[in-house]
Design an enzyme around this catalytic site. Structure first.
Site, PDB file in Angstrom:
ATOM      1  N   LYS A 154      63.755  24.548  85.953  1.00  0.00           N
ATOM      2  CA  LYS A 154      65.194  24.682  85.397  1.00  0.00           C
ATOM      3  C   LYS A 154      65.992  24.674  86.429  1.00  0.00           C
ATOM      4  O   LYS A 154      65.750  25.120  87.648  1.00  0.00           O
ATOM      5  CB  LYS A 154      65.518  26.051  84.950  1.00  0.00           C
ATOM      6  CG  LYS A 154      66.878  26.400  84.545  1.00  0.00           C
ATOM      7  CD  LYS A 154      66.856  27.562  83.426  1.00  0.00           C
ATOM      8  CE  LYS A 154      67.104  28.732  84.302  1.00  0.00           C
ATOM      9  NZ  LYS A 154      67.128  30.120  83.145  1.00  0.00           N
ATOM     10  N   ARG A 195      71.166  39.587  86.453  1.00  0.00           N
ATOM     11  CA  ARG A 195      70.876  38.138  87.160  1.00  0.00           C
ATOM     12  C   ARG A 195      71.384  38.056  88.473  1.00  0.00           C
ATOM     13  O   ARG A 195      71.202  37.090  89.373  1.00  0.00           O
ATOM     14  CB  ARG A 195      71.551  37.035  86.236  1.00  0.00           C
ATOM     15  CG  ARG A 195      70.455  36.727  85.138  1.00  0.00           C
ATOM     16  CD  ARG A 195      71.175  36.066  84.028  1.00  0.00           C
ATOM     17  NE  ARG A 195      71.754  34.871  84.357  1.00  0.00           N
ATOM     18  CZ  ARG A 195      72.400  33.723  83.281  1.00  0.00           C
ATOM     19  NH1 ARG A 195      72.777  34.514  82.241  1.00  0.00           N
ATOM     20  NH2 ARG A 195      72.830  32.854  83.741  1.00  0.00           N
TER      21      ARG A 195
HETATM   22  C1  R5P Z   1      67.846  33.430  83.644  1.00  0.00           C
HETATM   23  O1  R5P Z   1      67.219  33.157  84.616  1.00  0.00           O
HETATM   24  C2  R5P Z   1      67.246  34.309  82.475  1.00  0.00           C
HETATM   25  O2  R5P Z   1      65.895  34.197  82.626  1.00  0.00           O
HETATM   26  C3  R5P Z   1      67.667  33.542  81.218  1.00  0.00           C
HETATM   27  O3  R5P Z   1      66.852  32.297  81.264  1.00  0.00           O
HETATM   28  C4  R5P Z   1      69.112  33.184  81.163  1.00  0.00           C
HETATM   29  O4  R5P Z   1      69.763  34.491  81.357  1.00  0.00           O
HETATM   30  C5  R5P Z   1      69.501  32.722  80.025  1.00  0.00           C
HETATM   31  O5  R5P Z   1      70.779  32.191  80.084  1.00  0.00           O
HETATM   32  P1  R5P Z   1      71.562  31.073  79.262  1.00  0.00           P
HETATM   33  O6  R5P Z   1      71.030  31.433  77.892  1.00  0.00           O
HETATM   34  O7  R5P Z   1      72.859  31.075  79.415  1.00  0.00           O
HETATM   35  O8  R5P Z   1      70.848  29.706  79.733  1.00  0.00           O
END
Ligand code: R5P
Length: 320
Positions: A196, A99
């Protein structure tokens, strides 16, 4: 006829079961090596069999504790190099730090690039990985990299459930729409996207805006990884408030950090389907969670890399 001599698979301590399952697929024993820490916290690796001129695959997802397992991988690569392996492939089913792939705030690192450099500098000749957070991470490597997709396996699992035709695939973020579109195409389903917003570096997310129609449909949320679970739960809450019925969640990598497993178990998500790219401790394996093994996928790719046949053909009906 393979160019390199014998195929050998070794593993560190990140996910021994996956490495053993890959070896079962390949019908070879797991290579013998020791990987442990001395009392001074220094990691030690010794390969306990001859690998001179052989085709060596080191299986090590960068699982929790991430920095220890990354270091194990780097030291295993170095050990294999110094043992005169013919070719070394780092098999990294989960690529941590992915990430951190861009400079999106002032004075932050691009750690995914740093990890790629470390793997290469340690002496890997190739990398085999699965469902990267972003495909562009491939470009952080100057050595050949094969990225496998978990989506065909995940889509097949959903098809087997026979949920009916009134379904919609939901991306958790505009940036992740491509992965979800791939799933939607395989399920012949429409796509919806939830916007998001990450709240600073707090590991908290908010999802509000929905593009697409989810009303009265069974929804399949698709993501690359479940960290805290915040992203998929926020997505699920948003689409439920817009009328989605049963909500399934499919993700490649079960990072399941902190309280994720408990929070997901108590969420409105009906079922969570993940792969075994990472180990899931027994106490985090909830009743709603089911596992799909990627050992056959990784095993088949290893066999093809070894024999010099197409890896791409695994995903497009046999044509190279
Ligand atoms: C982030 O952009 C990834 O695609 C996932 O959505 C993210 O890593 C999920 O992390 P969490 O479960 O902590 O929200």
């Amino acid at each position: 006829m393979p160019f390199y001599e014998d195929l050998k698979v070794f593993t560190g301590n990140a996910h021994r079961k996956l490495a053993m399952d890959i070896c079962s697929y390949l019908d070879i024993p797991l290579g013998n090596c020791e990987v442990f820490k001395f009392s001074n916290d220094n990691t030690f690796v010794r390969i306990l069999e001859n690998i001179r001129e052989q085709d060596v695959f080191l299986v090590q997802p960068i699982a929790y504790p991430v920095n220890d397992h990354l270091m194990e991988l780097l030291i295993m690569i170095d050990a294999a190099k110094r043992a005169s392996a013919g070719r070394i492939t780092a098999v990294v089913p989960y690529f941590a730090y992915a990430r951190s792939d861009k400079k999106d705030q002032p004075r932050v690192p691009i750690t995914a690039r740093l990890v790629a450099n470390l793997i290469e500098t340690a002496g890997a000749d190739r990398v085999l990985t699965l469902e990267l957070h972003a495909g562009q991470i491939q470009g952080f490597f100057n050595i050949p990299l094969d990225e496998l997709s978990a989506i065909p396996r995940l889509a097949q699992d959903f098809k087997n459930r026979d949920v009916g035709n009134d379904i919609v695939v939901v991306a958790t973020d505009a940036g992740d729409a491509k992965r979800a579109r791939n799933m939607a195409q395989r399920l012949d389903a429409p796509l919806a996207i939830v916007e998001k917003v990450r709240l600073g570096n707090q590991e908290r997310v908010e999802s509000t805006t929905l593009i697409g129609d989810v009303r009265d449909k069974s929804a399949i949320i698709v993501d690359d990884e479940i960290g805290t679970g915040g992203t998929v739960i926020a997505t699920a809450n948003t689409i439920r408030s817009r009328g989605a019925r049963d909500i399934y969640c499919y993700a490649a990598h079960p990072v399941l950090s902190g309280e994720a497993a408990r929070v997901l178990e108590n969420s409105i998500i009906k079922e969570l389907v993940v792969t075994d790219s990472l180990p899931i401790p027994a106490e985090k394996m909830g009743k709603k969670t089911s596992l799909i093994s990627v050992a056959p996928l990784l095993g088949e790719a290893i066999q093809r890399i070894h024999s010099g046949t197409s890896v791409g053909a695994m995903f497009n009906g046999g044509s190279a």
